[in-house]
Design a protein around this motif. Structure first.
Motif, PDB file in Angstrom:
ATOM      1  N   THR A 126       0.866  -1.184   0.000  1.00 15.37           N
ATOM      2  CA  THR A 126       0.000   0.000   0.000  1.00 15.37           C
ATOM      3  C   THR A 126       0.900   1.230   0.000  1.00 15.37           C
ATOM      4  O   THR A 126       1.904   1.256   0.718  1.00 15.37           O
ATOM      5  N   SER A 127       0.558   2.209  -0.801  1.00 14.76           N
ATOM      6  CA  SER A 127       1.308   3.464  -0.769  1.00 14.76           C
ATOM      7  C   SER A 127       0.316   4.606  -0.743  1.00 14.76           C
ATOM      8  O   SER A 127      -0.813   4.484  -1.216  1.00 14.76           O
ATOM      9  N   THR A 128       0.748   5.714  -0.161  1.00 17.07           N
ATOM     10  CA  THR A 128      -0.163   6.857  -0.082  1.00 17.07           C
ATOM     11  C   THR A 128       0.606   8.151   0.078  1.00 17.07           C
ATOM     12  O   THR A 128       1.735   8.164   0.574  1.00 17.07           O
ATOM     13  N   TRP A 129      -0.007   9.220  -0.363  1.00 16.58           N
ATOM     14  CA  TRP A 129       0.482  10.556  -0.017  1.00 16.58           C
ATOM     15  C   TRP A 129       0.055  10.815   1.414  1.00 16.58           C
ATOM     16  O   TRP A 129      -1.073  10.510   1.792  1.00 16.58           O
ATOM     17  N   SER A 130       0.971  11.330   2.235  1.00 14.31           N
ATOM     18  CA  SER A 130       0.606  11.685   3.596  1.00 14.31           C
ATOM     19  C   SER A 130       0.392  13.186   3.685  1.00 14.31           C
ATOM     20  O   SER A 130       1.343  13.953   3.647  1.00 14.31           O
ATOM     21  N   PRO A 131      -0.872  13.615   3.805  1.00 15.06           N
ATOM     22  CA  PRO A 131      -1.129  15.061   3.842  1.00 15.06           C
ATOM     23  C   PRO A 131      -0.510  15.737   5.066  1.00 15.06           C
ATOM     24  O   PRO A 131      -0.128  16.895   4.984  1.00 15.06           O
ATOM     25  N   VAL A 132      -0.397  15.020   6.162  1.00 18.20           N
ATOM     26  CA  VAL A 132       0.139  15.679   7.360  1.00 18.20           C
ATOM     27  C   VAL A 132       1.665  15.743   7.305  1.00 18.20           C
ATOM     28  O   VAL A 132       2.272  16.710   7.731  1.00 18.20           O
ATOM     29  N   LEU A 133       2.282  14.727   6.748  1.00 23.39           N
ATOM     30  CA  LEU A 133       3.751  14.707   6.697  1.00 23.39           C
ATOM     31  C   LEU A 133       4.305  15.344   5.433  1.00 23.39           C
ATOM     32  O   LEU A 133       5.492  15.580   5.339  1.00 23.39           O
ATOM     33  N   LYS A 134       3.444  15.589   4.451  1.00 23.57           N
ATOM     34  CA  LYS A 134       3.875  16.086   3.142  1.00 23.57           C
ATOM     35  C   LYS A 134       4.932  15.160   2.539  1.00 23.57           C
ATOM     36  O   LYS A 134       5.977  15.591   2.073  1.00 23.57           O
ATOM     37  N   LYS A 135       4.630  13.880   2.606  1.00 19.67           N
ATOM     38  CA  LYS A 135       5.561  12.870   2.102  1.00 19.67           C
ATOM     39  C   LYS A 135       4.792  11.799   1.370  1.00 19.67           C
ATOM     40  O   LYS A 135       3.640  11.517   1.721  1.00 19.67           O
ATOM     41  N   TYR A 136       5.455  11.134   0.442  1.00 22.39           N
ATOM     42  CA  TYR A 136       4.879   9.947  -0.159  1.00 22.39           C
ATOM     43  C   TYR A 136       5.445   8.735   0.580  1.00 22.39           C
ATOM     44  O   TYR A 136       6.665   8.627   0.731  1.00 22.39           O
ATOM     45  N   ILE A 137       4.583   7.866   1.053  1.00 29.00           N
ATOM     46  CA  ILE A 137       5.032   6.772   1.921  1.00 29.00           C
ATOM     47  C   ILE A 137       4.419   5.446   1.452  1.00 29.00           C
ATOM     48  O   ILE A 137       3.428   5.433   0.738  1.00 29.00           O
ATOM     49  N   ALA A 138       5.042   4.347   1.877  1.00 32.27           N
ATOM     50  CA  ALA A 138       4.526   3.035   1.491  1.00 32.27           C
ATOM     51  C   ALA A 138       4.810   2.007   2.576  1.00 32.27           C
ATOM     52  O   ALA A 138       5.765   2.129   3.340  1.00 32.27           O
ATOM     53  N   LEU A 139       3.926   1.005   2.642  1.00 37.68           N
ATOM     54  CA  LEU A 139       4.210  -0.191   3.441  1.00 37.68           C
ATOM     55  C   LEU A 139       4.781  -1.215   2.472  1.00 37.68           C
ATOM     56  O   LEU A 139       4.189  -1.486   1.428  1.00 37.68           O
ATOM     57  N   ALA A 140       5.949  -1.785   2.806  1.00 33.51           N
ATOM     58  CA  ALA A 140       6.611  -2.661   1.841  1.00 33.51           C
ATOM     59  C   ALA A 140       7.152  -3.917   2.494  1.00 33.51           C
ATOM     60  O   ALA A 140       7.562  -3.913   3.652  1.00 33.51           O
ATOM     61  N   HIS A 141       7.129  -4.991   1.716  1.00 31.55           N
ATOM     62  CA  HIS A 141       7.735  -6.251   2.129  1.00 31.55           C
ATOM     63  C   HIS A 141       9.148  -6.263   1.561  1.00 31.55           C
ATOM     64  O   HIS A 141       9.318  -6.203   0.345  1.00 31.55           O
ATOM     65  N   VAL A 142      10.139  -6.334   2.444  1.00 29.76           N
ATOM     66  CA  VAL A 142      11.522  -6.231   1.977  1.00 29.76           C
ATOM     67  C   VAL A 142      12.337  -7.400   2.517  1.00 29.76           C
ATOM     68  O   VAL A 142      12.255  -7.749   3.696  1.00 29.76           O
TER      69      VAL A 142
END
Lengths: 401, 527
Positions: free
Chosen positions: A344-360
């Motif tokens: 899942t990835s999303t723009w974070s409006p509060v952090l002003k960042k693009y973030i993702a949950l990733a399996h690594v």
């Protein structure tokens, strides 16, 4: 009969369907729930992060587990130390099959010495019954009989304090207590799926509407906002919370080993009590995994804005940001070699960042590791820099205060 | 290093000074930020003037606060939230309104109601403006090149400017050339016919300037304000949690966490110059602080005419700073309310209360307001940009009560006979009278009000002339001409003395670019 072809309606449908401007409905466990009320998610998202968001979470599967062996059953089913759980405590937990692979995740609340309430995303009655063989315990599904509202956001406590019989101030994070709104008995837990201050209110289904109305009225001065599950989806990624069937598969739904996930792989080390007494499902496999290390982990990825700017700049565009969380698999690489994927990835409006949950994969899941993630720029698949970070992305001080 | 010895001293704890200080501290420098007031924030402050009611006293919205500053300084962790300001509504004299929403279709339908032609033109206009803004925006992050110099750095800067220009068609280049020179009235008349639409759009072109919508150069200002809308991450204007004081509080918390020291009640008397170099500052209380570098985040006049003796600067430079236009033209009226203003054109409580409410019925209305200001009077029928912060952030007023922020133009700094209490009161009354025409219940619900003239901006926030941008956003005061030719790269003719505030490139607004870029230049020069 036609109605069997329809989705079920929650006890709040009469209210939610009228308030929804967007008429954007989503399926959730056979129910229809509001995706977003508004045409854009901004207002609902910021209700979670700054005001009070009222979310209908009635489709959650709910079970009452009662009897002398209730604690023993949950102690066996989950990796939490349920025997030590005090009354009034709620535990978040995943639960596993024999091989230590996740079947589902949810919460268990100890309501009394011999009484628990359990929530899950998937039907769990059969699994609980199978594990209860020989025990003196009764498991009852109450999904349809119990409506549930999630009130999330920094003002949620102030709203509840206006109308609840007992003030919410003494209720600590992940605790539950009986309460009343007007003359309606409710159970309120300080839990949620947003990583903000928030509460979940468990209500007899036939009394659902008066509770909704009371909350909306009490919350008016605080900007209470009915909120759909799409805005919640953005908030839960910021909070580092994952979702079954999106970020992992229930092991019973998988076809091959590689599709399964253990709670340790999913980063739930803190919720796997290997030091607890007695057997629990998956214990041996989890002990082995703990010893040998997980072959992959669910981590946070902080996607560098500069990289997005550069890739989009090459085609003459500012970075284009999806307006909601993206539930699509995106390859994650190091030196051009795939070593994982974002679920899942999303723009974070509060952090002003693009973030993702990733399996690594091991060893690339250590915080600080520089990786790259796929991004599609004008129909072309590119890789852009992303850094492994510890979850959650967003953890406001007031969440546990 | 001794107690009063630092690597860098920053004068002024407004958002630019705080940002510069935080970036220098982040680079490992020992930094002190000096603030003459008892609170930090400069013109970005939130104060509880009446108990329970919190006013964003001066600046009240954010649009251009640079996302990399938010990420670099981890401002969300220190409490920063930028809440959406979703709509703009322009009440009309006939009791109707013109609204603009964040969603395209409802906005189009709304405009179509008034003018089908404008509804179609609006889409193309947005595209043209967005492309022009996009073309100019990269320039904002560059240290301005000095076209008269030939250093490698300047040449590279010019090249970058040339590259972005190359990506544009000839037609677009001409369009941009026209945009930066023409009046907003001319620009808007080319596109639109509906008065309230043109009035509202033209208002963006005069904010913070001493010009009317018919004055040449105002189209550029319009574009400058438009830039906040092109960055995907910052699609629109926003309201900061706890007001703009919330922004500076978050930056201050971040700066402190990184190790910067902030001293309040520390008013600077002058910059200490030794051997032709700035080596520290003397405070009004007699204390002396020493540092390798001094940066002023105050306005250009105080930075160059007051803190430093003129003999340390070339005469020409002093002359240019003296001529820098800093005439304040706007005031603020902040109102504490016991309820929601009942606008004739909005029935009941509406989502429109969460956005901007603009008193700008036509271009002529605003031009007439300017006419009075030209001759030293405040406008009898002023342009007013209102927001109700308590509808956006419930912590701004007690439950059920509200605060309203009214930006008012024109209120000239040089009012005939000078500002005094009676004139300030009369100005406040004029503003309330104007609002009353559109919201008849306003007087009944006023709990208290604060009237701020440009003179008050000067007195309280310390900005000479009371201009909200520390100097008008005029073409001859921008880019490599801001604040003076050859000195737009945050350095000054006095070695060791830097300048990073709204009066420097790229100009005003709560955007922080000047502070961030100035810190970068300081670090480049560090030896």
């Amino acid at each position: 009969m036609l109605e069997t072809l329809e989705l079920k309606r929650t006890p709040f449908h009469e209210r939610t369907s009228r308030l929804s401007v967007a008429q954007n409905w989503r399926r959730w466990a056979g129910y229809m729930v509001v995706g977003s009320y508004d045409l854009s998610l901004d207002h609902e998202y910021w209700a979670i992060r700054d005001r009070a968001a009222l979310i209908d979470v009635s489709p959650l599967m709910k079970y009452m587990i009662e009897g002398p062996d209730a604690a023993r059953l949950l102690h066996k089913v989950t990796p939490r130390d349920v025997l030590k759980m005090k009354e009034g405590v709620v535990s978040y937990t995943g639960w596993c099959d024999e091989d230590g692979k996740l079947l589902d995740d949810g919460t268990i609340a100890r309501l009394g010495p011999q009484l628990f309430r359990m929530t899950s995303a998937e039907p769990s009655l059969r699994w609980l019954a199978m594990n209860a063989v020989g025990m003196d315990v009764k498991v009852t599904e109450v999904t349809d009989q119990m409506a549930a509202l999630s009130l999330q956001g920094p003002k949620s406590r102030a709203v509840l304090n206006r109308i609840c019989r007992d003030k919410l101030d003494p209720l600590k994070y992940f605790r539950v207590a009986e309460n009343a709104i007007g003359n309606i008995p409710v159970s309120i837990s300080r839990t949620g799926y947003t990583g903000d201050l928030g509460y979940e209110i468990w209500i007899p289904a036939e009394q659902a509407l008066p509770v909704w109305d009371a909350l909306m009225e009490a919350g008016d001065d605080y900007g209470i906002t009915p909120c759909g599950i799409l805005a919640m989806d953005m908030a839960r990624v910021e909070a580092g919370l994952f979702m079954v069937d999106v970020d992992y598969n229930a092991s019973t739904h998988t076809w091959i080993e590689g599709q399964k996930s253990s709670p340790l792989e999913m980063g739930l080390d803190w919720a796997v009590n290997l030091d607890k007494k007695g057997y629990f499902n998956g214990r041996r496999a989890l002990e082995r995994e703990k010893r040998e290390g997980s072959s992959w982990k669910l981590v946070g990825l902080d996607i560098a804005w500069e990289g997005l700017e550069k890739l989009y700049g090459e085609v003459g565009l500012p970075p284009q940001i999806p307006s909601m969380a993206v539930r699509g698999s995106l390859p994650v690489m190091i030196d051009g070699r795939q070593i994982g994927y974002a679920s899942t990835s999303t723009w974070s409006p509060v952090l002003k960042k693009y973030i993702a949950l990733a399996h690594v994969q091991r060893p690339y899941y250590e915080p600080g590791t520089q990786l790259t993630i796929e991004i599609t720029v004008e129909h072309h698949r590119k890789q852009t820099p992303a850094k492994v970070v510890t979850l959650p992305f967003y953890d406001p001080a007031w969440k546990k205060k | 290093m001794g107690v009063n010895t630092y690597d860098a001293i920053i004068i002024g704890a407004g958002h630019n000074g705080l940002i510069a200080g935080a970036y220098l501290a982040r680079a490992g420098k020992k930094v002190v930020i000096l603030e003459r007031r008892e609170i930090v924030g400069g013109a970005a402050v939130t104060e509880e003037i009446f108990p329970g009611y919190r006013f964003t006293e001066f600046s009240y919205v954010v649009s251009l606060l640079r996302p990399e500053i938010i990420r670099d300084l981890e401002l969300p962790r220190h409490g920063l939230k930028i809440l959406p300001l979703p709509s703009t509504v322009t009440p009309m004299d006939n009791g109707d309104y013109l609204a603009a929403w964040p969603d395209h279709e409802p906005t189009r339908r709304e405009l179509y109601r008034h003018s089908p032609k404008d509804a179609e033109a609006a889409d193309e206009y947005s595209r043209v403006m967005a492309r022009a803004a996009k073309a100019i925006k990269p320039v904002l992050s560059l240290v301005p090149p000095d076209p008269s110099s030939m250093s490698v750095r300047d040449m590279l800067g010019l090249l970058k400017l040339g590259q972005f220009a190359k990506s544009l068609s000839e037609k677009e280049l001409y369009r941009i050339a026209k945009l930066v020179t023409q009046s907003s009235a001319d620009l808007l008349n080319e596109w639109f016919e509906f008065g309230p639409l043109k009035g509202t759009k033209s208002a963006s072109g005069i904010i913070g300037t001493f010009l009317g919508p018919h004055s040449p150069g105002t189209a550029y200002v319009l574009l400058h304000h438009y830039m906040g809308e092109i960055d995907g991450a910052f699609r629109a204007w926003g309201f900061a949690k706890n007001g703009t004081g919330g922004v500076t509080a978050a930056i201050a918390a971040s700066a402190r966490a990184i190790g910067a020291e902030i001293r309040t009640n520390a008013s600077v008397a002058n910059v200490i110059v030794k051997g032709g170099r700035a080596v520290g500052v003397a405070l009004e209380n007699g204390d002396e602080l020493h540092a390798k570098v001094v940066m002023s985040a105050a306005d250009p006049k105080r930075s160059f005419l007051s803190f430093v003796e003129s003999k340390h600067f070339p005469d020409e430079f002093v002359q240019q700073i003296k001529n820098f236009r800093v005439r304040g033209s706007s005031g603020k009226v902040n109102i504490a309310l016991s309820g929601l203003p009942d606008f004739t054109c909005i029935k009941g409580e509406s989502p429109l209360h969460k956005g901007a409410i603009s008193i700008s019925p036509s271009i002529d209305y605003i031009e007439r307001a300017y006419d009075e200001a030209k001759y030293g009077q405040y406008s009898q029928n002023p342009y007013i940009d209102m927001i109700i912060p308590s509808m956006i952030d419930r912590d701004m007023a007690p439950p059920g009560h509200h605060v309203m922020s009214c930006f008012v133009q024109y209120a000239p700094y040089d009012i005939e006979g000078g500002w005094d209490d009676a004139k300030r009161d009369a100005f406040g009354e004029t503003v309330i009278n104007t609002i009353e025409k559109y919201a008849p219940n306003i007087r009944k619900i006023i709990v208290g009000k604060q009237v701020i003239t440009p003179k008050d901006i000067e007195r309280i926030a310390g900005i000479t002339g009371g201009n909200i941008f520390h100097g008008e956003l005029l073409l001859h005061q921008l880019f490599f001409l801001r604040p003076a030719p050859q000195w737009a790269d945050f350095r000054t003719p006095l070695p060791g003395y830097y300048f990073g505030a709204s009066g420097a490139h790229p100009g005003g607004g709560v955007m922080g670019a000047a502070g961030q870029l100035a810190a970068r230049e300081v670090l480049k020069d560090w030896r």
